[in-house]
Design a protein around this motif. Structure first.
Motif, mmCIF file in Angstrom:
data_model
loop_
_atom_site.group_PDB
_atom_site.id
_atom_site.type_symbol
_atom_site.label_atom_id
_atom_site.label_comp_id
_atom_site.label_asym_id
_atom_site.label_seq_id
_atom_site.Cartn_x
_atom_site.Cartn_y
_atom_site.Cartn_z
ATOM 1 N N GLU A 108 21.865 51.058 16.522
ATOM 2 C CA GLU A 108 20.517 50.533 16.317
ATOM 3 C C GLU A 108 20.405 49.141 16.920
ATOM 4 N N THR A 109 19.604 49.019 17.941
ATOM 5 C CA THR A 109 19.412 47.746 18.627
ATOM 6 C C THR A 109 18.202 47.881 19.547
ATOM 7 N N THR A 110 17.753 46.773 20.070
ATOM 8 C CA THR A 110 16.623 46.800 21.006
ATOM 9 C C THR A 110 17.037 46.382 22.410
ATOM 10 N N VAL A 111 18.307 46.027 22.606
ATOM 11 C CA VAL A 111 18.757 45.574 23.920
ATOM 12 C C VAL A 111 18.809 46.746 24.886
ATOM 13 N N PRO A 112 18.764 46.484 26.188
ATOM 14 C CA PRO A 112 18.833 47.580 27.162
ATOM 15 C C PRO A 112 20.129 48.375 27.039
ATOM 16 N N LEU A 113 20.053 49.649 27.395
ATOM 17 C CA LEU A 113 21.235 50.500 27.448
ATOM 18 C C LEU A 113 21.617 50.661 28.911
ATOM 19 N N LEU A 114 22.824 50.243 29.253
ATOM 20 C CA LEU A 114 23.343 50.409 30.609
ATOM 21 C C LEU A 114 24.461 51.440 30.566
ATOM 22 N N GLY A 115 24.260 52.547 31.286
ATOM 23 C CA GLY A 115 25.264 53.591 31.319
ATOM 24 C C GLY A 115 25.989 53.615 32.649
ATOM 25 N N PHE A 116 27.312 53.681 32.611
ATOM 26 C CA PHE A 116 28.147 53.723 33.812
ATOM 27 C C PHE A 116 28.924 55.033 33.783
ATOM 28 N N SER A 117 28.685 55.909 34.744
ATOM 29 C CA SER A 117 29.366 57.201 34.752
ATOM 30 C C SER A 117 30.085 57.425 36.070
ATOM 31 N N GLY A 118 31.262 58.026 35.953
ATOM 32 C CA GLY A 118 32.016 58.434 37.121
ATOM 33 C C GLY A 118 32.189 59.938 37.092
ATOM 34 N N GLY A 119 31.659 60.651 38.061
ATOM 35 C CA GLY A 119 31.785 62.104 38.104
ATOM 36 C C GLY A 119 31.198 62.771 36.878
ATOM 37 N N SER A 120 32.014 63.621 36.211
ATOM 38 C CA SER A 120 31.531 64.344 35.039
ATOM 39 C C SER A 120 31.335 63.446 33.830
ATOM 40 N N GLY A 121 31.664 62.164 33.954
ATOM 41 C CA GLY A 121 31.380 61.214 32.881
ATOM 42 C C GLY A 121 29.895 61.062 32.612
ATOM 43 N N ILE A 122 29.058 61.602 33.493
ATOM 44 C CA ILE A 122 27.611 61.560 33.276
ATOM 45 C C ILE A 122 27.211 62.419 32.082
ATOM 46 N N ALA A 185 31.776 43.843 42.695
ATOM 47 C CA ALA A 185 30.552 43.221 43.199
ATOM 48 C C ALA A 185 29.355 44.153 43.000
ATOM 49 N N LYS A 186 29.552 45.458 43.245
ATOM 50 C CA LYS A 186 28.457 46.414 43.057
ATOM 51 C C LYS A 186 28.100 46.553 41.584
ATOM 52 N N VAL A 187 29.106 46.505 40.718
ATOM 53 C CA VAL A 187 28.848 46.589 39.276
ATOM 54 C C VAL A 187 28.036 45.386 38.817
ATOM 55 N N LEU A 188 28.434 44.191 39.244
ATOM 56 C CA LEU A 188 27.720 42.980 38.850
ATOM 57 C C LEU A 188 26.299 42.967 39.390
ATOM 58 N N ALA A 189 26.130 43.454 40.610
ATOM 59 C CA ALA A 189 24.789 43.505 41.190
ATOM 60 C C ALA A 189 23.903 44.460 40.396
ATOM 61 N N PHE A 190 24.480 45.540 39.937
ATOM 62 C CA PHE A 190 23.715 46.490 39.135
ATOM 63 C C PHE A 190 23.317 45.886 37.788
ATOM 64 N N ILE A 191 24.240 45.190 37.142
ATOM 65 C CA ILE A 191 23.968 44.626 35.818
ATOM 66 C C ILE A 191 22.855 43.594 35.888
ATOM 67 N N GLY A 192 22.888 42.743 36.873
ATOM 68 C CA GLY A 192 21.847 41.736 37.049
ATOM 69 C C GLY A 192 21.640 40.887 35.813
ATOM 70 N N ASP A 193 20.412 40.865 35.290
ATOM 71 C CA ASP A 193 20.078 40.034 34.138
ATOM 72 C C ASP A 193 20.278 40.746 32.809
ATOM 73 N N ASP A 194 20.907 41.911 32.820
ATOM 74 C CA ASP A 194 21.057 42.687 31.588
ATOM 75 C C ASP A 194 22.473 42.628 31.015
ATOM 76 N N ALA A 195 23.142 41.510 31.203
ATOM 77 C CA ALA A 195 24.519 41.393 30.719
ATOM 78 C C ALA A 195 24.606 41.494 29.206
ATOM 79 N N GLU A 196 23.499 41.192 28.509
ATOM 80 C CA GLU A 196 23.520 41.231 27.050
ATOM 81 C C GLU A 196 23.301 42.636 26.504
ATOM 82 N N GLY A 197 23.082 43.617 27.365
ATOM 83 C CA GLY A 197 22.808 44.977 26.919
ATOM 84 C C GLY A 197 24.033 45.665 26.358
ATOM 85 N N ASP A 198 23.825 46.873 25.824
ATOM 86 C CA ASP A 198 24.929 47.727 25.394
ATOM 87 C C ASP A 198 25.403 48.526 26.602
ATOM 88 N N HIS A 199 26.700 48.450 26.882
ATOM 89 C CA HIS A 199 27.263 49.093 28.062
ATOM 90 C C HIS A 199 28.071 50.322 27.631
#
Length: 346
Positions: A108-122, A185-199
């Motif tokens: 339970e939270t209001t922060v953005p949800l950032l999902g990182f998947s590799g292959g079938s991890g989706i 570098a690609k991961v950080l570029a994706f995160i951008g301003d949402d570092a406080e989100g749930d990863h």
């Protein structure tokens, strides 16, 4: 309150070909619908060439958006269970599986949800995204890494979700053959301003390591890893397992400190307890063949009820607080902390 049997039967009502090597199995449990949370998994029991094997697969369905229970299996080169399921299971067949388990779930939270998947991890990431979009106002952003476009699972489903939730869901793809391998570098570029989100992270170990090392904080990190602690278990290819968990082994030669009483079906044994030894190891030392799979506290295959005494689990990524309060333990992680203990497997 009586606990339902660990393994239950379900009918495969439909099989959906997601990619050349990924199948979604639509399941109808014989005992009625399963109650589950987005991000959880079931452990399947199959018999391959006379050998009983276990394998945990995440649900790709969401209890908040789907009326059917669906789990997705990717064929793994050399994987006994995934290959057997792809080659042998047809629509109308019956499979054996545990009730859903796992703690890779929404908080339970209001922060953005950032999902990182590799292959079938989706697979569990999709389940989480569907529930977050349907039940909250949170923004959801996904970074999906795949070998190439043809191997990307759920592309159509993700496109439909983006169209359904414009402005709230965005999906970024990274294809090895086109974009090169994912790096920090690609991961950080994706995160951008949402570092406080749930990863939420799920995928093979090299992928997981890159993402985890790149995360800048302060957001919370939830990881469902593949293959971290189950390589010695037959049929445990791509087994989800928690981070930094080492399977406990028997403390051979350690001092005896009481007794461990174990009931498995009609068999009852009593064996001297050894310092640091898990209940599962005690059971095997006593000559029993209890159910187990991941040996990392993740799949709930080895669950048992403590009838007398108590034990502490080194890791737990499967049981909730109510189940623990009812005396349930993961025997692969439970070490007795009373001189004597009595447990009963389902």
């Amino acid at each position: 309150m009586a606990r339902p049997p660990l393994f239950q039967r379900a009918t495969v009502t439909r099989i959906v070909k997601e990619t050349a090597d990924a199948r979604t199995y639509v399941l109808a449990p014989e005992e009625g619908s399963f109650s589950y949370r987005a991000g959880q998994f079931c452990t399947f029991k199959v018999n391959v060439d006379g050998q009983e094997l276990f394998r945990s697969y995440s649900m790709s369905s969401s209890p908040d958006t789907d009326t059917e229970l669906m789990t997705t299996v990717k064929r793994v080169p050399g994987g006994k269970v995934s290959n057997w399921m792809h080659d042998n299971i047809s629509e109308g067949d019956t499979v054996e599986l545990t009730r859903p388990a796992g703690l890779f779930c929404l908080n339970e939270t209001t922060v953005p949800l950032l999902g990182f998947s590799g292959g079938s991890g989706i697979t569990p990431i999709l389940s989480l995204a569907k529930s977050a979009l349907a039940t909250t106002d949170r923004r959801v952003r996904l970074l999906c890494a795949d070998r190439d476009r043809a191997s990307a699972i759920f592309d159509t489903a993700l496109d439909e979700l983006v169209a359904q939730y414009p402005g709230r869901l965005s999906v970024t793809h990274s294809y090895d053959v086109e974009d090169g391998y994912l790096d920090a570098a690609k991961v950080l570029a994706f995160i951008g301003d949402d570092a406080e989100g749930d990863h939420y992270l799920c995928g093979p170990e090299p992928f997981m390591a890159i993402v985890e090392e790149a995360l800048p904080g302060p957001g919370r990190v939830f990881a469902e890893k593949f293959g971290a602690a189950a390589q010695s278990i037959p049929g445990a290819e791509d087994q989800p397992s928690p981070d930094s968990i080492t399977p406990a082994t028997g403390a051979t030669g350690a001092a005896e400190l009481g007794t461990v009483k174990i009931q498995l079906g009609r068999k009852k044994v009593e064996i001297a307890r050894k310092e640091g030894e898990t209940i599962l190891d005690s059971a095997r030392r006593a000559g029993l063949s209890p159910p187990f799979s991941c040996e990392s506290g993740n799949c709930a295959t080895c669950i048992a009820e403590v009838l007398e005494g108590s034990a502490t689990m080194r890791a737990n990524n499967a049981l909730d607080d109510d189940e623990i309060a009812d005396g349930m333990v993961l025997t692969c992680q439970a070490v007795p902390d009373t001189p004597s203990i009595k447990v009963q497997y389902d």
